[in-house]
Design an enzyme around this catalytic site. Structure first.
Site, PDB file in Angstrom:
ATOM      1  N   CYS A  95      -1.213   5.986   9.659  1.00  0.00           N
ATOM      2  CA  CYS A  95      -0.131   5.457  10.114  1.00  0.00           C
ATOM      3  C   CYS A  95      -0.251   4.114  10.772  1.00  0.00           C
ATOM      4  CB  CYS A  95       0.613   6.136  11.336  1.00  0.00           C
ATOM      5  SG  CYS A  95       1.349   7.718  10.579  1.00  0.00           S
ATOM      6  N   CYS A 105       3.361   8.579   0.921  1.00  0.00           N
ATOM      7  CA  CYS A 105       3.931   7.638   1.730  1.00  0.00           C
ATOM      8  C   CYS A 105       4.265   6.110   1.235  1.00  0.00           C
ATOM      9  CB  CYS A 105       2.845   7.409   3.021  1.00  0.00           C
ATOM     10  SG  CYS A 105       3.584   6.478   4.356  1.00  0.00           S
ATOM     11  N   CYS A 110       6.887  -6.887   6.879  1.00  0.00           N
ATOM     12  CA  CYS A 110       8.353  -6.294   7.625  1.00  0.00           C
ATOM     13  C   CYS A 110       8.527  -7.289   8.545  1.00  0.00           C
ATOM     14  CB  CYS A 110       7.593  -5.288   8.555  1.00  0.00           C
ATOM     15  SG  CYS A 110       9.096  -4.270   8.977  1.00  0.00           S
ATOM     16  N   CYS A 155       2.135  -2.429  15.300  1.00  0.00           N
ATOM     17  CA  CYS A 155       1.977  -1.993  14.057  1.00  0.00           C
ATOM     18  C   CYS A 155       1.339  -3.001  13.162  1.00  0.00           C
ATOM     19  CB  CYS A 155       3.466  -1.660  13.398  1.00  0.00           C
ATOM     20  SG  CYS A 155       3.691  -1.406  11.538  1.00  0.00           S
ATOM     21  N   CYS A 188       7.136  -4.810  15.405  1.00  0.00           N
ATOM     22  CA  CYS A 188       6.584  -3.910  16.264  1.00  0.00           C
ATOM     23  C   CYS A 188       5.262  -4.207  16.842  1.00  0.00           C
ATOM     24  CB  CYS A 188       7.014  -2.372  16.088  1.00  0.00           C
ATOM     25  SG  CYS A 188       8.767  -2.070  15.280  1.00  0.00           S
ATOM     26  N   GLU A 244       0.773  -1.158  -0.079  1.00  0.00           N
ATOM     27  CA  GLU A 244       0.025  -0.044  -0.193  1.00  0.00           C
ATOM     28  C   GLU A 244       0.928   1.304   0.160  1.00  0.00           C
ATOM     29  OE1 GLU A 244      -4.054  -1.727   1.759  1.00  0.00           O
ATOM     30  OE2 GLU A 244      -2.496  -0.986   3.279  1.00  0.00           O
TER      31      GLU A 244
HETATM   32  N1  SAH Z   1       9.771   0.764   9.625  1.00  0.00           N
HETATM   33  C1  SAH Z   1       9.853   2.284   9.466  1.00  0.00           C
HETATM   34  C2  SAH Z   1       9.146   2.740   8.518  1.00  0.00           C
HETATM   35  C3  SAH Z   1       7.407   2.457   8.778  1.00  0.00           C
HETATM   36  S1  SAH Z   1       7.090   4.132   9.313  1.00  0.00           S
HETATM   37  C4  SAH Z   1       9.727   2.901  10.994  1.00  0.00           C
HETATM   38  O1  SAH Z   1       9.609   2.266  11.761  1.00  0.00           O
HETATM   39  O2  SAH Z   1      10.049   4.108  10.956  1.00  0.00           O
HETATM   40  C5  SAH Z   1       5.615   3.869  10.029  1.00  0.00           C
HETATM   41  C6  SAH Z   1       5.295   4.924  11.111  1.00  0.00           C
HETATM   42  O3  SAH Z   1       4.027   4.630  11.893  1.00  0.00           O
HETATM   43  C7  SAH Z   1       6.506   4.558  12.228  1.00  0.00           C
HETATM   44  O4  SAH Z   1       6.685   5.658  12.961  1.00  0.00           O
HETATM   45  C8  SAH Z   1       5.629   3.516  12.893  1.00  0.00           C
HETATM   46  O5  SAH Z   1       6.027   3.427  14.312  1.00  0.00           O
HETATM   47  C9  SAH Z   1       4.251   4.245  13.085  1.00  0.00           C
HETATM   48  N2  SAH Z   1       3.143   3.268  13.515  1.00  0.00           N
HETATM   49  C10 SAH Z   1       2.922   1.990  13.203  1.00  0.00           C
HETATM   50  N3  SAH Z   1       2.004   1.477  13.700  1.00  0.00           N
HETATM   51  C11 SAH Z   1       1.247   2.312  14.198  1.00  0.00           C
HETATM   52  C12 SAH Z   1      -0.206   2.578  14.467  1.00  0.00           C
HETATM   53  N4  SAH Z   1      -0.868   1.476  14.860  1.00  0.00           N
HETATM   54  N5  SAH Z   1      -0.555   3.957  14.804  1.00  0.00           N
HETATM   55  C13 SAH Z   1       0.306   4.967  14.873  1.00  0.00           C
HETATM   56  N6  SAH Z   1       1.403   4.859  14.277  1.00  0.00           N
HETATM   57  C14 SAH Z   1       1.817   3.562  13.757  1.00  0.00           C
END
Ligand code: SAH
Length: 383
Positions: free
Chosen positions: A361, A124, A131, A138, A135, A111
């Protein structure tokens, strides 16, 4: 390769010129006995005019066009679906794995989200199918991992989005002015393809974006971040989400390998290496109710970052199935921001965009043909 249908004939052994960096394109032309300047011509045709058909390249001789057709293609991933949010955000679902692969059961798709805001249009972009970092908050992480995207699949998201807006023609109503590598995947785990794609984003013969308008976001792959500083100076965002190792180990497991002190040192070195002393590292901090949103977390974060040039971007957690976390309350969010500001930091709140189409995000999921069995484990655990 056996060519069974016209669909497959475009992939296979031919070189996909879409993903080649300016340098790789020069090498390509030299390898087929052509002059270097052809690379500039091709870059402009592909990335400034949106042309993917050699016959339209009117400043190339007919014989060169025929030669190129024999050995090369220009192919972006196909758009499988396009969803528009009521706030103007648009989410694209791209087919990964070649035309027709999705229908044939190879269910990989990523996406990409376009977020308009005043004169700005931020795209974006995803870097991997799934991935590997997992985390805990996420959605992409819960899907497991299939593979890295190729250079053509990364820059192809920019190309196809721009083309869908008519950006390559005059009078486009939407334009990609900024790119953030914040879609699915960890960009530093797909280093070469991400770096060559960002080179294209910034090249004057391609998209010509300034390094301030191209941002790489990382969860903290320290050795790769150190290497990044040697090859580029794009803007840097670090996904921190916790002010101490104990909590960060739970939220961002790669922290066990590269703890906070190591990560912040590396980020500091990166930004000090950038020849522009006004620049700051963006710190992303996703606020989850009762988990990392308490006042003591804000104080600890303010202290942790006090000697580093940062701006802190607070992201309210966006909920999705499979996890019990909840969004931060508005009160806790404001209190957290106030504490950071009172301590002298710049702290902004990222407004949630496109949540009605699951484009916010951490909600990006696409389709991952998981090779890690992680997605099955999470599904079982939530049943
Ligand atoms: N792997 C990279 C790129 C992904 S960026 C990184 O971690 O930076 C995606 C962003 O959205 C990151 O800052 C991530 O931590 C945040 N994110 C992930 N899941 C989320 C969620 N459920 N709600 C809000 N932000 C989230």
């Amino acid at each position: 390769m056996t060519v069974e249908s016209g669909l497959i004939a475009t992939t296979g052994d031919k070189t996909n010129l879409l993903g080649l960096s300016p340098k790789a394109l020069i090498d390509f032309f030299e390898s087929i006995g052509e002059k270097k300047f052809r690379a500039t011509q091709l870059l402009k045709w592909i990335h400034q005019n949106g042309v993917d058909n050699f016959d339209e390249m009117s400043n190339l001789s007919k014989s060169l066009r025929e030669k190129l057709k024999q050995v090369a293609v220009i192919e972006a991933p196909a758009i499988l679906q396009q969803l528009d949010s009521k706030d103007g955000t648009r989410k694209f679902l791209f087919e990964i794995g070649g035309r027709g692969s999705f229908a044939a059961g190879n269910s990989n798709a990523v996406e990409t989200v376009f977020i308009p805001e005043g004169d700005r249009g931020t795209l974006c972009v995803s870097s991997q199918v799934g991935c590997s970092l997992d985390c805990s908050f996420c959605a992409t992480g819960k899907q497991g991992f299939n593979r890295d995207l190729t250079g053509a699949e990364i820059i192809g998201q920019v190309w196809a989005a721009a083309k869908s807006f008519g950006q390559f023609e005059d009078g486009a109503n939407r334009t990609v002015t900024n790119v953030v590598m914040m879609g699915m995947g960890e960009p530093l785990m797909n280093f070469d393809n991400v770096v060559s794609s960002m080179t294209l984003m910034m090249d004057d013969n391609a998209y010509g974006l300034s390094k301030r308008r191209v941002t790489l976001s990382t969860a903290g792959v320290v050795p790769a971040l150190d290497k990044l500083g040697e090859v580029t100076d794009v803007s840097l965002a670090v996904s921190l989400h916790a002010p101490n190792d104990e909590l960060r180990n739970k939220l961002v497991p790669i922290n066990k390998k590269y703890p906070l002190a190591m990560l912040l040192d590396s980020a500091k070195r990166y930004i000090e290496g950038v020849p522009d002393n006004r620049r700051k590292i963006t710190i992303e901090y996703t606020l989850i109710d009762q988990v990392n949103d308490r006042p003591h977390h804000a104080h600890e974060l303010a202290e942790l970052l006090k000697d580093i040039p940062v701006k802190i971007n607070l992201i309210p957690f966006n909920p999705f199935d499979l996890v019990d976390y909840k969004r931060v309350s508005n009160n806790a969010l404001r209190r957290f921001q106030d504490i950071l500001i009172a301590a002298g930091h710049i702290a902004t709140i990222r407004t949630t965009r496109g949540d009605d189409i699951d484009a916010a995000c951490g909600q990006l999921a696409g389709e991952v043909n998981d090779r890690t069995r992680r997605s099955a484990r999470y599904r079982q655990a939530s049943e």
